[in-house]
Design a protein around this motif. Sequence first.
Motif, PDB file in Angstrom:
ATOM      1  N   UNK A  79      34.447  -6.954 114.620  1.00 42.35           N
ATOM      2  CA  UNK A  79      35.458  -7.810 115.237  1.00 42.35           C
ATOM      3  C   UNK A  79      36.447  -6.978 116.049  1.00 42.35           C
ATOM      4  N   UNK A  80      36.660  -5.720 115.642  1.00 45.51           N
ATOM      5  CA  UNK A  80      37.554  -4.803 116.345  1.00 45.51           C
ATOM      6  C   UNK A  80      36.908  -3.416 116.365  1.00 45.51           C
ATOM      7  N   UNK A  81      35.816  -3.242 117.114  1.00 39.66           N
ATOM      8  CA  UNK A  81      35.073  -1.978 117.018  1.00 39.66           C
ATOM      9  C   UNK A  81      35.843  -0.743 117.487  1.00 39.66           C
ATOM     10  N   UNK A  82      36.759  -0.891 118.430  1.00 36.57           N
ATOM     11  CA  UNK A  82      37.505   0.275 118.898  1.00 36.57           C
ATOM     12  C   UNK A  82      38.456   0.804 117.827  1.00 36.57           C
ATOM     13  N   UNK A  83      38.929  -0.081 116.961  1.00 36.15           N
ATOM     14  CA  UNK A  83      39.829   0.306 115.875  1.00 36.15           C
ATOM     15  C   UNK A  83      39.597  -0.613 114.686  1.00 36.15           C
ATOM     16  N   UNK A  84      38.507  -0.380 113.943  1.00 36.20           N
ATOM     17  CA  UNK A  84      38.224  -1.260 112.803  1.00 36.20           C
ATOM     18  C   UNK A  84      39.376  -1.272 111.804  1.00 36.20           C
ATOM     19  N   UNK A  85      39.637  -2.430 111.215  1.00 36.57           N
ATOM     20  CA  UNK A  85      40.709  -2.512 110.214  1.00 36.57           C
ATOM     21  C   UNK A  85      40.439  -1.556 109.048  1.00 36.57           C
ATOM     22  N   UNK A  86      41.497  -1.041 108.422  1.00 33.92           N
ATOM     23  CA  UNK A  86      41.312  -0.104 107.312  1.00 33.92           C
ATOM     24  C   UNK A  86      40.416  -0.639 106.192  1.00 33.92           C
ATOM     25  N   UNK A  87      40.527  -1.909 105.868  1.00 31.06           N
ATOM     26  CA  UNK A  87      39.689  -2.469 104.802  1.00 31.06           C
ATOM     27  C   UNK A  87      38.216  -2.425 105.209  1.00 31.06           C
ATOM     28  N   UNK A  88      37.929  -2.722 106.464  1.00 30.22           N
ATOM     29  CA  UNK A  88      36.542  -2.673 106.945  1.00 30.22           C
ATOM     30  C   UNK A  88      36.023  -1.242 106.929  1.00 30.22           C
ATOM     31  N   UNK A  89      36.869  -0.315 107.325  1.00 28.76           N
ATOM     32  CA  UNK A  89      36.483   1.095 107.314  1.00 28.76           C
ATOM     33  C   UNK A  89      36.128   1.536 105.900  1.00 28.76           C
ATOM     34  N   UNK A  90      36.942   1.141 104.928  1.00 28.51           N
ATOM     35  CA  UNK A  90      36.675   1.510 103.537  1.00 28.51           C
ATOM     36  C   UNK A  90      35.373   0.874 103.048  1.00 28.51           C
ATOM     37  N   UNK A  91      35.131  -0.376 103.409  1.00 24.84           N
ATOM     38  CA  UNK A  91      33.888  -1.044 102.995  1.00 24.84           C
ATOM     39  C   UNK A  91      32.664  -0.363 103.602  1.00 24.84           C
ATOM     40  N   UNK A  92      32.750   0.024 104.874  1.00 23.96           N
ATOM     41  CA  UNK A  92      31.639   0.749 105.510  1.00 23.96           C
ATOM     42  C   UNK A  92      31.412   2.090 104.819  1.00 23.96           C
ATOM     43  N   UNK A  93      32.500   2.795 104.540  1.00 26.12           N
ATOM     44  CA  UNK A  93      32.376   4.084 103.853  1.00 26.12           C
ATOM     45  C   UNK A  93      31.788   3.931 102.455  1.00 26.12           C
ATOM     46  N   UNK A  94      32.102   2.830 101.790  1.00 29.15           N
ATOM     47  CA  UNK A  94      31.547   2.585 100.457  1.00 29.15           C
ATOM     48  C   UNK A  94      30.022   2.438 100.540  1.00 29.15           C
ATOM     49  N   UNK A  96      28.162   3.774 102.896  1.00 33.83           N
ATOM     50  CA  UNK A  96      27.651   5.102 103.260  1.00 33.83           C
ATOM     51  C   UNK A  96      27.626   6.070 102.082  1.00 33.83           C
ATOM     52  N   UNK A  97      28.466   5.852 101.093  1.00 35.56           N
ATOM     53  CA  UNK A  97      28.475   6.718  99.911  1.00 35.56           C
ATOM     54  C   UNK A  97      27.177   6.617  99.103  1.00 35.56           C
ATOM     55  N   UNK A  98      26.385   5.614  99.380  1.00 33.32           N
ATOM     56  CA  UNK A  98      25.120   5.432  98.662  1.00 33.32           C
ATOM     57  C   UNK A  98      23.986   6.275  99.241  1.00 33.32           C
ATOM     58  N   UNK A  99      24.266   7.038 100.286  1.00 29.27           N
ATOM     59  CA  UNK A  99      23.212   7.861 100.866  1.00 29.27           C
ATOM     60  C   UNK A  99      23.781   9.030 101.645  1.00 29.27           C
ATOM     61  N   UNK A 100      22.863   9.871 102.099  1.00 28.51           N
ATOM     62  CA  UNK A 100      23.270  11.014 102.919  1.00 28.51           C
ATOM     63  C   UNK A 100      22.050  11.523 103.667  1.00 28.51           C
ATOM     64  N   UNK A 101      22.318  12.223 104.768  1.00 28.61           N
ATOM     65  CA  UNK A 101      21.256  12.901 105.502  1.00 28.61           C
ATOM     66  C   UNK A 101      21.242  14.364 105.083  1.00 28.61           C
TER      67      UNK A 101
END
Length: 186
Positions: A79-94, A96-101
Amino acid sequence: MSSRTPDPRDPRPLIGEPLSLDLLNTRWRGTAEPNDLLKDRAGYEIWLSSAGLADRCTADGVSLAATRIAREALAAAAAEPAAPPPAATEELNEVLRHGRLRRELTPQGPADTLEVDSPAWLAAWLAVDDFLTLLRRSPDRIRSCADPDCILFFFDDSQNGRRRWHSMASCGNRAKAARHYARSKA
């Protein structure tokens, strides 16, 4: 990723966007309420097939739940890709924590190996990782359709970067017809 040939059972109006946006587009406007391809395992299997992930991901209830979590996080961020809301950023990071390259040099050359803590998170992790790729590439080209009644997303890869509609044939045509009607009434 493997083949991206859409599954012939896939009912969505927009298929084939980058993986993260394709996941968002598993919800689209219906006549009464939004349609949701991920409402059940059968729909999830169709999405995995269309996304080219059917040979890598299991279509079980646990992976469907993980993918729904990723979709909600992506929706908030897109909804705000240039500056995602902090809550969305945390959810995305959560997610990403389930995997790694894991990167390494092999006899065949450099290699990246994706490791997830549970196979259930593979599709979700891949979709969120794809979103990061789009953010690196050009966050201003991650767009929602300009039709206020449409909830689909697309990555604007047009040369001039001025695409407004997920489809000119549907949403764009409706807007042009509405403008023409308004002019003819004036």
